[in-house]
Write an enzyme that holds these catalytic residues in place. Structure first.
Site, PDB file in Angstrom:
ATOM      1  N   SER A 178      44.387  17.666  52.747  1.00 51.08           N
ATOM      2  CA  SER A 178      44.552  16.483  53.736  1.00 51.08           C
ATOM      3  C   SER A 178      45.433  17.152  55.030  1.00 51.08           C
ATOM      4  CB  SER A 178      45.512  15.183  53.452  1.00 51.08           C
ATOM      5  OG  SER A 178      44.669  15.224  51.699  1.00 51.08           O
ATOM      6  N   LYS A 203      43.039  16.826  57.980  1.00 49.24           N
ATOM      7  CA  LYS A 203      43.369  14.401  58.191  1.00 49.24           C
ATOM      8  C   LYS A 203      43.630  15.087  59.943  1.00 49.24           C
ATOM      9  CE  LYS A 203      43.044  12.916  53.565  1.00 49.24           C
ATOM     10  NZ  LYS A 203      44.170  11.817  53.201  1.00 49.24           N
ATOM     11  N   TYR A 249      32.943  17.280  54.535  1.00 50.03           N
ATOM     12  CA  TYR A 249      34.977  16.911  53.957  1.00 50.03           C
ATOM     13  C   TYR A 249      35.565  17.893  53.232  1.00 50.03           C
ATOM     14  CZ  TYR A 249      38.888  14.107  52.301  1.00 50.03           C
ATOM     15  OH  TYR A 249      39.908  14.062  52.574  1.00 50.03           O
ATOM     16  N   TYR A 294      51.526  10.356  52.193  1.00 49.60           N
ATOM     17  CA  TYR A 294      51.306   9.673  51.463  1.00 49.60           C
ATOM     18  C   TYR A 294      51.938   8.540  51.221  1.00 49.60           C
ATOM     19  CZ  TYR A 294      48.408  13.923  49.795  1.00 49.60           C
ATOM     20  OH  TYR A 294      47.564  14.922  50.101  1.00 49.60           O
ATOM     21  N   VAL A 316      47.004  18.653  49.115  1.00 46.66           N
ATOM     22  CA  VAL A 316      47.600  18.577  47.519  1.00 46.66           C
ATOM     23  C   VAL A 316      47.272  20.198  47.313  1.00 46.66           C
ATOM     24  CG1 VAL A 316      46.887  16.453  46.533  1.00 46.66           C
ATOM     25  CG2 VAL A 316      45.410  18.181  46.593  1.00 46.66           C
TER      26      VAL A 316
END
Length: 309
Positions: free
Chosen positions: A65, A68, A193, A245, A263
């Site tokens: 992540s 992102k 992705y 998160y 993660v």
């Protein structure tokens, strides 16, 4: 911040290693289960080119992540602020990063922010290119330029493992396509992705990314404005409000720096105007953040007065 030696960082690593026992490595992506729960390492990178690392620094990780933030920066450069945020919101959510719930209750049905999976999928969809390979190569080149490391590549084993287990992300994509947020073949987007998330880096690479963001998008060794200042500011703001998160509020109180976790156990931090931080600790808490890594950043922030608040 004035950490001057590797030994100072190693002392903090030694203090925080015990916390790795309290978490678990990610198990829903099979390739990530191979990580060693007790690993913990950190790098700090300064604008003048100095860098210090401590812990299990030989270990690499996939961005997951953390990617992102980078895909958002590239999409904003490709499409502009108005286009991106007409399709993805700018508000934090208390829901898990892979939740579909808010998509069903929000009107219009667009993802709340780019740091949750639904929003990140919509953002990756916006990266320009004729096909998956061209779009991935543009993102890789962007990351290689930021880190000044042209050896950064995709970990194909992790990418394949993620692709095979991405049914929840496929569900998010189909929902978004139904509502015209996404307009492409879903398998192509999932391919892009999962490869984006499987880009492999070291702690030092993460610290260099954090440093470029900390310095308003400028890579200081070349003095090049790689990310426009306003886009770097937007990215850091999302890191503060959504980057950890649904533990982002607590992290802002206890640590107080823009940060993004993944993660795989990575955390990338950007201390505005000062330095970048890269951290790896694959033992995760229930929110999906590195359990020892967060403790390490709490101690680092307190010791060197890093909080921006």
């Amino acid at each position: 911040m004035n950490c001057e030696t590797r030994e100072e960082l190693q002392l903090l690593i030694d203090e925080c290693k015990k916390y790795t026992d309290g978490g678990e490595v990610a198990d829903y992506i099979p390739a990530l289960q191979k990580a060693k729960r007790s690993d913990l390492s950190i790098s700090i990178y300064y604008p003048d080119g100095r860098g210090f690392s401590a812990g299990d620094c030989h270990q690499t990780m996939t961005l997951q992540s953390i990617s992102k933030v980078l895909s958002l920066a590239l999409a904003l450069m490709d499409r502009g602020v108005d286009y991106v945020f007409s399709r993805v919101g700018q508000e934090p959510t208390g829901d898990p990063f892979n939740s579909i719930a808010k998509l069903e209750t929000s009107k219009p049905s667009k993802p709340l922010n780019p740091m949750i999976n639904a929003g990140a999928l919509a953002v990756t969809h916006m990266i320009k290119g004729e096909n998956v390979e061209e779009r991935l190569n543009r993102l890789l080149a962007f990351i290689q330029e930021i880190t000044q490391n042209d050896q950064i590549q995709v970990n194909e084993e992790v990418a394949s493992s993620e692709f095979k287990t991405a049914d929840l992300n496929r569900s998010l994509c189909y929902f978004l396509r139904q509502h015209h947020i996404i307009e492409e073949n879903i398998e192509d987007l999932i391919d892009l992705y999962t490869k984006q998330c499987a880009i492999e880096v070291s702690c030092l690479d993460l610290a260099k990314i954090g440093c470029v963001l900390a310095m308003g998008g400028v890579e200081m060794s070349t003095q090049k404005q790689i990310i426009p200042h306003e886009i770097a500011r937007i990215c850091k703001t999302f890191m503060v409000t959504c980057g950890m998160y649904n533990a982002s509020g607590e992290f802002a109180i206890k640590v107080g720096i823009p940060a993004k976790s993944g993660v795989s156990g990575g955390i990338m931090g950007a201390v505005p105007g000062k330095c970048g931080i890269g951290l790896y600790g694959p033992s995760l808490d229930e929110k999906g953040n590195s359990i020892a890594g967060v403790k390490l950043l709490e101690k680092l922030s307190k010791k060197y007065s890093l909080s921006m608040f």
